[in-house]
Motif scaffolding. Structure first.
Motif, short mmCIF file in Angstrom:
data_model
loop_
_atom_site.label_atom_id
_atom_site.label_comp_id
_atom_site.label_asym_id
_atom_site.label_seq_id
_atom_site.Cartn_x
_atom_site.Cartn_y
_atom_site.Cartn_z
N THR A 141 -3.30 -0.73 -4.78
CA THR A 141 -2.92 -1.60 -3.66
C THR A 141 -2.57 -2.99 -4.17
O THR A 141 -1.50 -3.53 -3.86
CB THR A 141 -4.06 -1.68 -2.63
N ALA A 157 0.52 -3.01 -6.76
CA ALA A 157 1.83 -2.67 -6.18
C ALA A 157 2.26 -3.62 -5.07
O ALA A 157 3.45 -3.87 -4.89
CB ALA A 157 1.80 -1.24 -5.64
N ILE A 158 1.28 -4.16 -4.33
CA ILE A 158 1.63 -5.02 -3.19
C ILE A 158 2.08 -6.41 -3.64
O ILE A 158 3.06 -6.96 -3.12
CB ILE A 158 0.42 -5.13 -2.23
N ALA A 200 5.63 -6.92 -4.45
CA ALA A 200 6.50 -6.78 -3.28
C ALA A 200 6.47 -8.03 -2.41
O ALA A 200 7.31 -8.19 -1.52
CB ALA A 200 6.08 -5.56 -2.45
N LEU A 201 5.51 -8.91 -2.65
CA LEU A 201 5.37 -10.13 -1.85
C LEU A 201 6.04 -11.34 -2.48
O LEU A 201 6.45 -12.27 -1.79
CB LEU A 201 3.88 -10.44 -1.64
N GLY A 234 -1.04 -7.09 -11.06
CA GLY A 234 -0.06 -7.22 -9.99
C GLY A 234 0.70 -8.53 -10.08
O GLY A 234 1.92 -8.57 -9.86
N SER A 270 4.86 -9.04 -10.99
CA SER A 270 5.74 -9.68 -10.00
C SER A 270 6.83 -10.53 -10.62
O SER A 270 7.89 -10.72 -10.02
CB SER A 270 4.90 -10.56 -9.06
N LEU A 311 6.70 -4.92 3.79
CA LEU A 311 6.06 -4.08 2.78
C LEU A 311 6.43 -2.61 2.95
O LEU A 311 6.56 -1.89 1.95
CB LEU A 311 4.53 -4.25 2.86
N LYS A 312 6.62 -2.17 4.18
CA LYS A 312 7.01 -0.78 4.41
C LYS A 312 8.36 -0.45 3.78
O LYS A 312 8.62 0.69 3.41
CB LYS A 312 7.07 -0.50 5.92
N CYS A 356 7.69 -2.02 -0.75
CA CYS A 356 6.61 -1.66 -1.68
C CYS A 356 6.79 -0.21 -2.17
O CYS A 356 6.69 0.73 -1.37
CB CYS A 356 5.25 -1.82 -1.01
N HIS A 395 4.21 2.45 -1.26
CA HIS A 395 4.28 3.00 0.09
C HIS A 395 5.45 3.97 0.22
O HIS A 395 5.32 5.04 0.84
CB HIS A 395 4.44 1.88 1.12
#
Length: 321
Positions: free
Chosen positions: A5, A8-9, A12-13, A33, A37, A162-163, A166, A169
């Motif tokens: 989590t 990977a998250i 994506a942010l 993470g 990035s 994020l959907k 990421c 997901h």
């Protein structure tokens, strides 16, 4: 799970041109993470709002490296309970600084959600911080919820992004229906929505168990890190050679302990990490304390002086049964 989590998250942010300001004791999943990035990473002293403000002020004034353009985005990342320290986040102080400098906040509640706070809602509830003020709240379903996977709680706009951004997901397999139902059922128990008071009893039990175990360890002369109320309590072993000896001697006496060493901790800061559960009975705790005390004497890891009147004995422990 929680590791995937975070790793990977975060990419994506935020990306190149962004700034991540991370607590110095954040978990490896956050470290990786952040590295993945491509954002610039700066570290602030553990749980120190004053140093966080110093870092933010300096970075905002200087801007991006070489170009000195303003940062595209700034995210401050911290944990609710630090997994190797057992310490709770100084959330009110850190939030005040982030609001002042308009930085986004990312809170990892892997060890605090479902374990602390009056109704188990974690460090925000415990410290009186409005969860809506925290931009992103992350956690795992593998601890308090007894399932698998991890979660992100944020605004609709962030979740929508994020959907679609990421890869964990988009490309990973969803958790199974039984695993999802386990999470839902656990939440209902914790919140008291199952029609019983089991959740409230469990929350009271984990606090009672944790504080009892921590106090008794300190009375024995162990150096124990962390805050009262935290179910995570590291026993400092320091010497790397004493770590396997401590673990094996405990196991010989039918008590399994989790020892932590380099690279999870600095080389000379080896420790045994005890994670207390609401399911531990008082008999379980006393048995563990008896064994840990004997092994501590054998291995020589009781580093703190103990007053004679405070010394914990087996007879004293048994009165709690």
């Amino acid at each position: 799970m929680g590791y995937v989590t975070n790793s990977a998250i975060i990419p994506a942010l935020i990306g190149k041109g962004g700034l991540i300001v991370s607590d110095s004791l954040n978990h490896n999943s956050i470290v990786n993470g952040s590295r993945f990035s491509g954002a610039t990473i700066k570290v602030f002293k553990h749980n120190n709002p004053a140093h966080l403000e110093h870092v933010l002020r300096e970075q905002i004034a200087g801007g991006q490296h070489h170009t000195h353009k303003p940062w595209k985005k700034i995210i401050v990342i911290m944990e609710g309970i630090y997994s190797m320290e057992g310490e709770m986040c100084n959330l009110p102080g850190i939030m005040d600084v982030c609001k002042k400098y308009k930085a986004f906040t990312y809170l990892d509640e892997a060890h605090s959600i479902g374990a602390i706070g009056k109704t188990g809602r974690g460090v925000c509830e415990l410290m009186g911080v409005d969860p809506a003020d925290v931009d992103i709240m992350m956690g795992t379903f593998t601890k308090s919820f007894g399932s698998c996977g991890g979660y992100i709680a944020a605004s609709k706009e962030i979740i929508h992004h994020l959907k679609h951004a990421c890869p964990a997901h988009i490309y990973a397999t969803s958790i199974s229906p039984p695993a999802a139902q386990q999470v839902i059922s656990a939440m209902k128990v914790i919140l008291g929505e199952d029609g019983s008071n089991r959740g409230a009893k469990k929350l009271a039990r984990i606090r009672e168990n944790g504080n009892f175990f921590r106090l008794e360890l300190k009375k024995m002369g162990f150096e124990v890190l962390g805050d009262n109320g935290s179910p995570v309590m590291p026993i400092m072993l320091y010497n790397p050679a004493k770590m396997p000896a401590f673990s094996r001697e405990c196991l010989r006496k039918n008590v399994a302990v989790c020892t932590i060493a380099y690279p999870a901790t600095p080389l000379l800061l080896a420790r045994a990490r005890i994670c207390i559960s609401a399911s531990h009975s008082r008999e379980d705790l006393i048995k563990g304390l008896e064994v840990i005390s004997k092994v501590g004497d054998l291995v020589g890891v009781k580093y703190c002086p103990v007053e004679e009147k405070k010394t914990t004995s087996v007879k004293k422990l048994k009165k709690f049964q």
